[in-house]
Design a protein around this motif. Sequence first.
Motif, PDB file in Angstrom:
ATOM      1  N   GLN A   1       0.808  -1.026   0.111  1.00 48.74           N
ATOM      2  CA  GLN A   1      -0.238  -0.242  -0.425  1.00 48.74           C
ATOM      3  C   GLN A   1       0.714   1.071  -0.361  1.00 48.74           C
ATOM      4  OE1 GLN A   1      -2.391  -1.480  -1.387  1.00 48.74           O
ATOM      5  NE2 GLN A   1      -3.596  -0.411   0.486  1.00 48.74           N
ATOM      6  N   GLU A   2       0.553   1.986   0.820  1.00 48.62           N
ATOM      7  CA  GLU A   2       1.166   3.230   0.235  1.00 48.62           C
ATOM      8  C   GLU A   2       2.621   3.447   2.261  1.00 48.62           C
ATOM      9  OE1 GLU A   2      -0.762   3.665   4.436  1.00 48.62           O
ATOM     10  OE2 GLU A   2      -2.004   3.335   2.296  1.00 48.62           O
TER      11      GLU A   2
ATOM     12  N   ALA B   1       2.816   4.551  -7.082  1.00 51.63           N
ATOM     13  CA  ALA B   1       2.259   4.352  -6.454  1.00 51.63           C
ATOM     14  C   ALA B   1       1.440   5.715  -6.470  1.00 51.63           C
ATOM     15  CB  ALA B   1       3.156   5.206  -4.610  1.00 51.63           C
ATOM     16  N   SER B   2       1.414   7.149  -7.376  1.00 45.31           N
ATOM     17  CA  SER B   2       0.625   8.199  -7.557  1.00 45.31           C
ATOM     18  C   SER B   2      -0.460   7.693  -8.294  1.00 45.31           C
ATOM     19  CB  SER B   2       1.852   9.324  -7.337  1.00 45.31           C
ATOM     20  OG  SER B   2       0.396   9.941  -7.857  1.00 45.31           O
TER      21      SER B   2
ATOM     22  N   LEU C   1      -2.687   6.344  -4.834  1.00 49.02           N
ATOM     23  CA  LEU C   1      -2.089   6.678  -3.273  1.00 49.02           C
ATOM     24  C   LEU C   1      -2.196   8.506  -3.715  1.00 49.02           C
ATOM     25  CD1 LEU C   1       0.182   3.828  -2.831  1.00 49.02           C
ATOM     26  CD2 LEU C   1      -2.412   4.383  -2.248  1.00 49.02           C
TER      27      LEU C   1
ATOM     28  N   ARG D   1       0.704   9.605  -0.582  1.00 47.14           N
ATOM     29  CA  ARG D   1       1.802  10.384  -0.024  1.00 47.14           C
ATOM     30  C   ARG D   1       2.087   8.541   0.060  1.00 47.14           C
ATOM     31  NH1 ARG D   1      -1.627   8.657   4.427  1.00 47.14           N
ATOM     32  NH2 ARG D   1      -0.816   7.065   5.877  1.00 47.14           N
ATOM     33  N   LEU D   2       3.633   8.230   0.082  1.00 47.74           N
ATOM     34  CA  LEU D   2       4.167   7.249   0.562  1.00 47.74           C
ATOM     35  C   LEU D   2       4.934   7.517   2.189  1.00 47.74           C
ATOM     36  CD1 LEU D   2       5.353   4.660  -0.780  1.00 47.74           C
ATOM     37  CD2 LEU D   2       7.559   5.322  -1.866  1.00 47.74           C
TER      38      LEU D   2
ATOM     39  N   SER E   1       7.938  10.342   5.609  1.00 52.89           N
ATOM     40  CA  SER E   1       6.898  10.487   4.575  1.00 52.89           C
ATOM     41  C   SER E   1       7.357  11.471   3.654  1.00 52.89           C
ATOM     42  CB  SER E   1       5.169  11.536   5.403  1.00 52.89           C
ATOM     43  OG  SER E   1       3.830  11.001   4.457  1.00 52.89           O
TER      44      SER E   1
END
Length: 125
Positions: free
Chosen positions: A51-52, A80-81, A85, A87-88, A120
């Motif tokens: 996930q993130e 991820a974007s 998502l 944020r990471l 983050s």
Amino acid sequence: MRLTIHCLDQVPALHRHHADIILQGRPLPEQAIFYLATFNDKAVALAWRQQERLEFIAVRDITRRRGIGRELLRQIMLEASAAGLSRLDCNPAQAPAEQRAGLADFLTSQGFNTRAGLLSCCLDK
């Protein structure tokens, strides 16, 4: 040959030997999104996220300081974007003690900030 980043469901057997060198005894999770950086068909960096959460990122010691980690992280953030998502997050405390400060410095240099005890980074949409 050039650096190639592969997004995978599992690490291929062809690259397991070099991945094991990168992992330094750490086990691979059964389920994650894996990112494998290869150069001349050899694994030079490995990361995975769930996930993130960026759970692991490492560059093989003999190939460090050549921009591989930066390119690997850039690709992870793009994917991820694209997956929606916003944020990471990464917890450097999960890294071996001798690598924590270096990982935190690297992530900070790539735009990560401290948030709720984690590093983050907001992702562009």
